[in-house]
Design an enzyme around this catalytic site. Sequence first.
Site, PDB file in Angstrom:
ATOM      1  N   GLU A  73       6.604 -28.200 -44.822  1.00  0.00           N
ATOM      2  CA  GLU A  73       7.785 -27.678 -44.136  1.00  0.00           C
ATOM      3  C   GLU A  73       8.241 -26.369 -44.763  1.00  0.00           C
ATOM      4  O   GLU A  73       8.662 -25.438 -44.060  1.00  0.00           O
ATOM      5  CB  GLU A  73       8.915 -28.711 -44.176  1.00  0.00           C
ATOM      6  CG  GLU A  73       8.640 -29.969 -43.365  1.00  0.00           C
ATOM      7  CD  GLU A  73       8.363 -29.666 -41.904  1.00  0.00           C
ATOM      8  OE1 GLU A  73       9.176 -28.950 -41.271  1.00  0.00           O
ATOM      9  OE2 GLU A  73       7.322 -30.129 -41.387  1.00  0.00           O
ATOM     10  N   TRP A  76       5.961 -23.696 -43.459  1.00  0.00           N
ATOM     11  CA  TRP A  76       6.322 -23.269 -42.104  1.00  0.00           C
ATOM     12  C   TRP A  76       7.436 -22.230 -42.154  1.00  0.00           C
ATOM     13  O   TRP A  76       7.408 -21.224 -41.435  1.00  0.00           O
ATOM     14  CB  TRP A  76       6.790 -24.468 -41.270  1.00  0.00           C
ATOM     15  CG  TRP A  76       5.704 -25.162 -40.525  1.00  0.00           C
ATOM     16  CD1 TRP A  76       5.193 -26.400 -40.785  1.00  0.00           C
ATOM     17  CD2 TRP A  76       4.994 -24.683 -39.370  1.00  0.00           C
ATOM     18  NE1 TRP A  76       4.197 -26.711 -39.874  1.00  0.00           N
ATOM     19  CE2 TRP A  76       4.067 -25.684 -38.996  1.00  0.00           C
ATOM     20  CE3 TRP A  76       5.060 -23.508 -38.625  1.00  0.00           C
ATOM     21  CZ2 TRP A  76       3.215 -25.538 -37.910  1.00  0.00           C
ATOM     22  CZ3 TRP A  76       4.211 -23.362 -37.531  1.00  0.00           C
ATOM     23  CH2 TRP A  76       3.301 -24.371 -37.193  1.00  0.00           C
ATOM     24  N   TRP A 105      12.571 -17.738 -15.629  1.00  0.00           N
ATOM     25  CA  TRP A 105      13.514 -18.750 -16.099  1.00  0.00           C
ATOM     26  C   TRP A 105      14.677 -18.911 -15.122  1.00  0.00           C
ATOM     27  O   TRP A 105      15.129 -17.944 -14.498  1.00  0.00           O
ATOM     28  CB  TRP A 105      14.050 -18.366 -17.478  1.00  0.00           C
ATOM     29  CG  TRP A 105      12.994 -18.262 -18.537  1.00  0.00           C
ATOM     30  CD1 TRP A 105      12.470 -17.119 -19.056  1.00  0.00           C
ATOM     31  CD2 TRP A 105      12.333 -19.343 -19.208  1.00  0.00           C
ATOM     32  NE1 TRP A 105      11.522 -17.415 -20.012  1.00  0.00           N
ATOM     33  CE2 TRP A 105      11.418 -18.767 -20.125  1.00  0.00           C
ATOM     34  CE3 TRP A 105      12.429 -20.737 -19.137  1.00  0.00           C
ATOM     35  CZ2 TRP A 105      10.609 -19.527 -20.960  1.00  0.00           C
ATOM     36  CZ3 TRP A 105      11.626 -21.506 -19.959  1.00  0.00           C
ATOM     37  CH2 TRP A 105      10.722 -20.906 -20.852  1.00  0.00           C
ATOM     38  N   ASN A 140      16.187 -31.790 -38.096  1.00  0.00           N
ATOM     39  CA  ASN A 140      15.058 -30.982 -37.642  1.00  0.00           C
ATOM     40  C   ASN A 140      14.340 -31.576 -36.432  1.00  0.00           C
ATOM     41  O   ASN A 140      13.985 -30.848 -35.498  1.00  0.00           O
ATOM     42  CB  ASN A 140      14.059 -30.783 -38.788  1.00  0.00           C
ATOM     43  CG  ASN A 140      12.917 -29.862 -38.383  1.00  0.00           C
ATOM     44  OD1 ASN A 140      13.145 -28.708 -38.030  1.00  0.00           O
ATOM     45  ND2 ASN A 140      11.697 -30.370 -38.408  1.00  0.00           N
ATOM     46  N   TRP A 181      12.168 -22.036 -31.790  1.00  0.00           N
ATOM     47  CA  TRP A 181      12.409 -21.967 -30.347  1.00  0.00           C
ATOM     48  C   TRP A 181      11.156 -21.538 -29.588  1.00  0.00           C
ATOM     49  O   TRP A 181      10.848 -22.089 -28.523  1.00  0.00           O
ATOM     50  CB  TRP A 181      13.573 -21.015 -30.057  1.00  0.00           C
ATOM     51  CG  TRP A 181      14.884 -21.745 -30.107  1.00  0.00           C
ATOM     52  CD1 TRP A 181      15.721 -21.867 -31.169  1.00  0.00           C
ATOM     53  CD2 TRP A 181      15.458 -22.502 -29.045  1.00  0.00           C
ATOM     54  NE1 TRP A 181      16.796 -22.656 -30.839  1.00  0.00           N
ATOM     55  CE2 TRP A 181      16.662 -23.056 -29.539  1.00  0.00           C
ATOM     56  CE3 TRP A 181      15.086 -22.771 -27.732  1.00  0.00           C
ATOM     57  CZ2 TRP A 181      17.489 -23.864 -28.761  1.00  0.00           C
ATOM     58  CZ3 TRP A 181      15.912 -23.574 -26.945  1.00  0.00           C
ATOM     59  CH2 TRP A 181      17.091 -24.100 -27.448  1.00  0.00           C
TER      60      TRP A 181
END
Length: 260
Positions: A73, A76, A105, A140, A181
């Site tokens: 993690e 990342w 979108w 998370n 995201w």
Amino acid sequence: EDAAQQRLAEFVEDHLDDYGSERDFPALDGTSQLSPYLNVGLLSVRQCLEAISLHQGGHLPDTKTGAGSWVNELIWREFYRHVLVGFPQVSQGEPFKQRYGTLPWRNDPDEFQRWCDGRTGYPLIDAAMTQLNQTGWMHNRLRMVTAMFLCKHLLIDWRLGERYFMSRLVDGDQAANNGGWQWCASTGTDAAPYFRIFNPITQSQRFDPKGEFIRRWLPQLQALDNKQIHEPWKHAVVDYPDPIVDHKAARLRALEFYKG
């Protein structure tokens, strides 16, 4: 800084070994919760790695252990910082995968606001958003579930969700937030494939099986049992909305959206 060091020491001593098995369950105190300290520079990744090494007898752990999962993690987090440096366009509202730059979108302010407010009708989503709005922090696992719901169930631009998270999170980090995201929206580097769409019901049943987290943040669902609480629309519940969208229909719509 003293509080950061104390939290790090407590996490390594009491929770590190179980991190791999507990980190995805929001009702448990299974994550480090060190991200706010890392974000403002009161703690460094090197200090975290040193604490892990000392705990492991002077070496870094195997990736299959709880300690190894936490190292991954941290990696990342650093990876997304390198992405931001190497591909600065992602910090300027551009997707890493340019082919997704023209996705049409949906513009639906009402549905976006319902997501922001935790009024989607899906308990795990709503509990997570309530946690975020009331505390400035979100587990998370739930960051991924709520983000993917906005992008793939509602087909609302990930950049709106990215900005909303940054306006609320006490640990808001531009690189990690953007990377997360774009991973959920399938527009980023090493992202989830477009056809990977989290089911908010099964995510709830799997990672909050007894509804403990949901009850903590949605007291109006307290009376439901451990099975009913994941699908309250099947039962008479006062003061809780029906689902904003049907999961199966939304999934099919998302697949066509990305293919088109």
